[in-house]
Design a protein around this motif. Structure first.
Motif, mmCIF file in Angstrom:
data_model
loop_
_atom_site.group_PDB
_atom_site.id
_atom_site.type_symbol
_atom_site.label_atom_id
_atom_site.label_comp_id
_atom_site.label_asym_id
_atom_site.label_seq_id
_atom_site.Cartn_x
_atom_site.Cartn_y
_atom_site.Cartn_z
ATOM 1 N N UNK A 35 -8.711 8.140 -1.530
ATOM 2 C CA UNK A 35 -9.818 7.718 -2.390
ATOM 3 C C UNK A 35 -9.906 8.540 -3.667
ATOM 4 N N UNK A 36 -9.627 9.818 -3.568
ATOM 5 C CA UNK A 36 -9.755 10.697 -4.728
ATOM 6 C C UNK A 36 -8.911 10.211 -5.895
ATOM 7 N N UNK A 37 -7.669 9.788 -5.556
ATOM 8 C CA UNK A 37 -6.748 9.433 -6.631
ATOM 9 C C UNK A 37 -6.793 7.956 -6.969
ATOM 10 N N UNK A 38 -7.135 7.130 -5.993
ATOM 11 C CA UNK A 38 -7.184 5.699 -6.261
ATOM 12 C C UNK A 38 -8.170 5.428 -7.397
ATOM 13 N N UNK A 39 -9.294 6.110 -7.385
ATOM 14 C CA UNK A 39 -10.301 5.899 -8.430
ATOM 15 C C UNK A 39 -9.764 6.215 -9.814
ATOM 16 N N UNK A 40 -8.861 7.188 -9.886
ATOM 17 C CA UNK A 40 -8.389 7.621 -11.183
ATOM 18 C C UNK A 40 -7.040 6.982 -11.559
ATOM 19 N N UNK A 41 -6.524 6.143 -10.642
ATOM 20 C CA UNK A 41 -5.174 5.646 -10.860
ATOM 21 C C UNK A 41 -5.091 4.766 -12.090
ATOM 22 N N UNK A 42 -4.047 4.969 -12.865
ATOM 23 C CA UNK A 42 -3.787 4.096 -14.011
ATOM 24 C C UNK A 42 -3.454 2.701 -13.538
ATOM 25 N N UNK A 43 -2.814 2.628 -12.327
ATOM 26 C CA UNK A 43 -2.293 1.375 -11.840
ATOM 27 C C UNK A 43 -3.187 0.776 -10.755
ATOM 28 N N UNK A 44 -4.474 1.140 -10.807
ATOM 29 C CA UNK A 44 -5.409 0.648 -9.792
ATOM 30 C C UNK A 44 -5.585 -0.852 -9.940
ATOM 31 N N UNK A 45 -5.691 -1.571 -8.809
ATOM 32 C CA UNK A 45 -5.960 -3.016 -8.876
ATOM 33 C C UNK A 45 -7.388 -3.263 -9.312
ATOM 34 N N UNK A 58 0.793 -1.231 0.000
ATOM 35 C CA UNK A 58 0.000 0.000 0.000
ATOM 36 C C UNK A 58 0.835 1.297 0.000
ATOM 37 N N UNK A 59 1.920 1.377 0.794
ATOM 38 C CA UNK A 59 2.678 2.650 0.802
ATOM 39 C C UNK A 59 3.268 2.979 -0.574
ATOM 40 N N UNK A 60 3.645 1.941 -1.319
ATOM 41 C CA UNK A 60 4.226 2.173 -2.649
ATOM 42 C C UNK A 60 3.127 2.601 -3.621
ATOM 43 N N UNK A 61 1.986 1.940 -3.534
ATOM 44 C CA UNK A 61 0.833 2.324 -4.380
ATOM 45 C C UNK A 61 0.471 3.777 -4.127
ATOM 46 N N UNK A 62 0.428 4.122 -2.855
ATOM 47 C CA UNK A 62 0.058 5.505 -2.499
ATOM 48 C C UNK A 62 1.062 6.488 -3.108
ATOM 49 N N UNK A 63 2.342 6.177 -2.948
ATOM 50 C CA UNK A 63 3.374 7.093 -3.451
ATOM 51 C C UNK A 63 3.232 7.274 -4.963
ATOM 52 N N UNK A 64 3.093 6.168 -5.678
ATOM 53 C CA UNK A 64 3.019 6.251 -7.146
ATOM 54 C C UNK A 64 1.723 6.948 -7.569
ATOM 55 N N UNK A 65 0.621 6.623 -6.925
ATOM 56 C CA UNK A 65 -0.645 7.302 -7.245
ATOM 57 C C UNK A 65 -0.508 8.809 -7.089
ATOM 58 N N UNK A 66 0.147 9.216 -6.025
ATOM 59 C CA UNK A 66 0.301 10.657 -5.789
ATOM 60 C C UNK A 66 1.194 11.306 -6.852
ATOM 61 N N UNK A 67 2.223 10.569 -7.289
ATOM 62 C CA UNK A 67 3.076 11.115 -8.373
ATOM 63 C C UNK A 67 2.252 11.246 -9.655
ATOM 64 N N UNK A 68 1.446 10.213 -9.937
ATOM 65 C CA UNK A 68 0.661 10.222 -11.189
ATOM 66 C C UNK A 68 -0.408 11.310 -11.170
ATOM 67 N N UNK A 69 -0.913 11.606 -9.990
ATOM 68 C CA UNK A 69 -1.949 12.645 -9.892
ATOM 69 C C UNK A 69 -1.369 14.025 -10.218
ATOM 70 N N UNK A 70 -0.056 14.163 -10.095
ATOM 71 C CA UNK A 70 0.635 15.375 -10.522
ATOM 72 C C UNK A 70 0.098 16.637 -9.880
#
Ligand code: F6P
Ligand code: MN
Length: 364
Positions: free
Chosen positions: A354-364, A229-241
């Motif tokens: 939640x805001x970014x997880x929904x939009x994540x390219x790398x969402x499970x 989860x911490x890695x997913x969070x970090x990458x999601x936040x980078x992708x959200x730009x």
């Protein structure tokens, strides 16, 4: 700068070691032998298909899968041979260990033995060889235990199980458009460029420093469903730009050659992640602690950057086996510290953001 004013690697080492009166010439000779192995590999890489060195190692001449379960390339085997042959006769080493060799490598009986252990990945990123993309070599030097030096006995696995903080030197060679050697003898990091006509590494990048901040990250995103989860969070936040909590856009790079990524990060900042994941439960991470994570960690820390497992500083990890794998995160200090903070936060059952997880390219 005219050639006559440049420092060779030899001069750099001599001047560096003068500042450490207890250092012996042995250590310098050892680094020069390791550098010679890198020059020999650089030459083989440069000739490529002309030298007949591309492709997989022939199973008829000694097997083609290494201890890591990876298919060996001809250049993996040749590079390993260069490292072993060019370092075993100098009298500086008590033994060696290589990513390509199952067991520790002994100094032949007829050769003198010395005070140090050399540990190396002779050709990192070797899946890139056949497509003419940069590869490298990476090495680490620690002191041999006193008892080994005093007795002159053969080395065993346990002798090598020293934390990264015990390294006295680490370096890598990058076989890119130019061949470079990047080295730390425990007093900062210096970069040398191979002059192909002189056959000498010349000091071109004194006092390398990793910028503390970055907007560039490197990760193999095809593994995203296995990330913690911490890695997913970090990458999601980078992708959200710009639209996310970081408030800035990020760029992504993946060469699949760790030495090349480390070099890019040393030159212009960035963060590299090959984190612990759940892809193969028997392998907690892809990269090797002794051959990859520790030397790159030492270089990063010496250049003002940081290296971590996510959970603890890389250089503090006590190794438990020679070929141990580990999650590796390194690069710009503030970014690595942020990722460590994410790992330290209590696990919640809610999606991290939640805001970014929904939009994540790398969402499970
Ligand atoms: O040595 C392992 C290595 O080749 C590294 O150089 C590189 O960072 C990584 O593996 C690439 O892994 P993947 O094939 O998963 O992208
Ligand atoms: Mn490697």
């Amino acid at each position: 700068m005219p050639l006559s004013k440049r420092f060779t690697l030899t001069r750099y080492l001599i001047e560096e070691r003068r500042r450490f009166p207890s250092a012996t010439g042995d250590f310098n000779a050892l680094i020069l032998d390791a550098a010679l192995a890198c020059k020999a590999i650089a030459r083989a890489v440069a000739f490529g298909e002309l030298g007949g060195v591309l492709g997989n190692h022939d199973a008829d001449v000694g097997g083609c899968v290494n201890v890591q379960g990876e298919t060996q390339k001809k250049l993996d085997v040749l590079s390993n041979e260069y490292f072993v042959r060019l370092n075993q006769w100098g009298g500086h080493l008590a033994g060696m260990a290589s990513e390509e060799m199952d067991l520790p490598c002994q100094i032949p009986a007829q050769q003198p033995r010395g005070n140090y252990l050399l540990v190396f990945d002779p050709l990192d990123g070797s899946s890139n060889i056949d497509v003419n993309v940069s590869v490298g070599s990476i090495f680490s030097i620690v002191r041999a235990p006193h008892e080994v030096v005093d007795s002159g006995r053969d080395v065993i696995e346990a002798d090598f199980l020293q934390p990264g903080a015990a390294q006295v030197a680490a370096g890598y060679a990058l076989y890119g458009p130019t061949t470079m050697l990047v080295l730390s003898v425990g007093n900062g990091v210096a970069g040398f460029t191979l002059d192909p006509m002189l056959g000498e590494f010349m000091l071109t990048h004194p006092n390398l420093q990793v910028p503390a901040d970055t907007q560039e990250f490197a990760i193999n995103a095809s593994n995203s469903r296995f990330w913690e989860r911490p890695v997913k969070r970090y990458v999601d936040e980078c992708l959200a730009g710009k639209t996310g909590p970081r408030g800035k856009d990020f760029n992504m790079r993946w060469i699949a050659s760790m030495v090349a990524e480390a070099h890019r990060i040393l030159m212009r900042g960035g963060v590299f992640l090959y984190p612990r994941d759940s892809k193969e439960p028997s392998k907690p991470g892809r990269l090797r602690l002794l051959y990859e994570a520790n030397p790159v960690g030492f270089i990063m820390e010496q250049a003002g950057g940081r290296a971590s497992t996510g959970y603890e500083p890389m250089l503090g990890v006590q190794p438990t086996s020679l070929h141990q794998r580990i999650g590796l995160i390194f690069g710009s200090r503030n970014e690595v510290e942020r990722i460590e903070r994410y790992h330290a936060e209590p696990v919640s059952t809610e999606p991290s953001n939640p805001l970014f997880v929904e939009r994540s390219l790398f969402r499970n």
